[in-house]
Scaffold this motif. Structure first.
Motif, short mmCIF file in Angstrom:
data_model
loop_
_atom_site.label_atom_id
_atom_site.label_comp_id
_atom_site.label_asym_id
_atom_site.label_seq_id
_atom_site.Cartn_x
_atom_site.Cartn_y
_atom_site.Cartn_z
N CYS A 53 0.82 -1.21 0.00
CA CYS A 53 0.00 0.00 0.00
C CYS A 53 0.85 1.26 0.00
O CYS A 53 0.37 2.33 -0.38
CB CYS A 53 -0.95 -0.03 1.19
N SER A 54 2.08 1.14 0.41
CA SER A 54 3.01 2.27 0.34
C SER A 54 4.08 1.95 -0.69
O SER A 54 4.80 0.97 -0.56
CB SER A 54 3.64 2.51 1.71
N GLY A 56 3.61 0.81 -3.69
CA GLY A 56 2.97 0.08 -4.77
C GLY A 56 3.73 -1.10 -5.34
O GLY A 56 3.40 -1.60 -6.42
N SER A 71 -3.58 -3.95 -8.91
CA SER A 71 -3.42 -2.50 -8.84
C SER A 71 -4.26 -1.96 -7.68
O SER A 71 -5.13 -2.66 -7.14
CB SER A 71 -3.85 -1.85 -10.15
N ARG A 72 -3.99 -0.73 -7.32
CA ARG A 72 -4.77 -0.09 -6.25
C ARG A 72 -5.16 1.31 -6.69
O ARG A 72 -4.49 1.92 -7.51
CB ARG A 72 -3.97 -0.03 -4.96
N ASP A 73 -6.27 1.81 -6.13
CA ASP A 73 -6.67 3.14 -6.52
C ASP A 73 -5.85 4.16 -5.74
O ASP A 73 -5.11 3.84 -4.82
CB ASP A 73 -8.17 3.33 -6.30
N ASP A 74 -5.96 5.42 -6.12
CA ASP A 74 -5.13 6.46 -5.52
C ASP A 74 -5.40 6.60 -4.03
O ASP A 74 -4.50 6.92 -3.26
CB ASP A 74 -5.37 7.80 -6.22
N GLY A 75 -6.64 6.35 -3.64
CA GLY A 75 -6.97 6.45 -2.23
C GLY A 75 -6.46 5.28 -1.43
O GLY A 75 -6.38 5.35 -0.20
N GLY A 76 -6.14 4.21 -2.14
CA GLY A 76 -5.55 3.05 -1.49
C GLY A 76 -6.53 2.13 -0.83
O GLY A 76 -6.12 1.14 -0.22
N ASN A 77 -7.82 2.40 -0.92
CA ASN A 77 -8.79 1.56 -0.24
C ASN A 77 -9.43 0.51 -1.14
O ASN A 77 -10.24 -0.29 -0.66
CB ASN A 77 -9.89 2.43 0.39
#
Length: 118
Positions: A53-54, A56, A71-77
């Motif tokens: 999460c930090s 990527g 992949s993860r979204d910009d908000g990370g959730n």
């Protein structure tokens, strides 16, 4: 505590694509890494992809490399697993899981079924 909810499973023809999503809630700031696991009938649960999460950084198992992308979204959730060129052997229940700065995943979603027809 962290709560995880998967979505996006379903039935797809071999060679097709699916996108799984994992939505995290609760103490999301405690999450260090999110992983996607799968468990086929009669087999052990295995990790197929993970993302930090930090920063990527990602991991993808050799069995899905080149076909699956995490992949993860910009908000990370929300963490997604884009699956392409699906094969019969990809059929399984897919679970999203999260861990803090430990060596084990301690938060799990309920799982979502992926079925692949030939």
């Amino acid at each position: 505590q962290v709560q995880l909810q998967e979505s996006g499973g379903g039935l797809v023809q071999a060679g097709g694509s699916l996108r799984l999503s994992c939505a995290a809630s609760g103490r999301t700031f405690d999450i260090y890494e999110v992983g996607w696991f799968r468990q086929a009938a009669g087999k052990e649960r295995v990790l197929v992809a993970a993302i930090a999460c930090s920063g990527g950084a990602t991991y993808t198992d050799d069995s899905v490399k080149g076909r699956f992308t995490i992949s993860r979204d910009d908000g990370g959730n929300t963490v997604a697993l884009q699956m392409s060129s699906l094969k019969a052997e990809d059929a399984a229940v897919y679970y999203c899981a999260a861990r803090g700065r430990t060596d084990h995943y301690d938060s799990w979603g309920q799982g979502t079924q992926v079925s692949v027809t030939s």
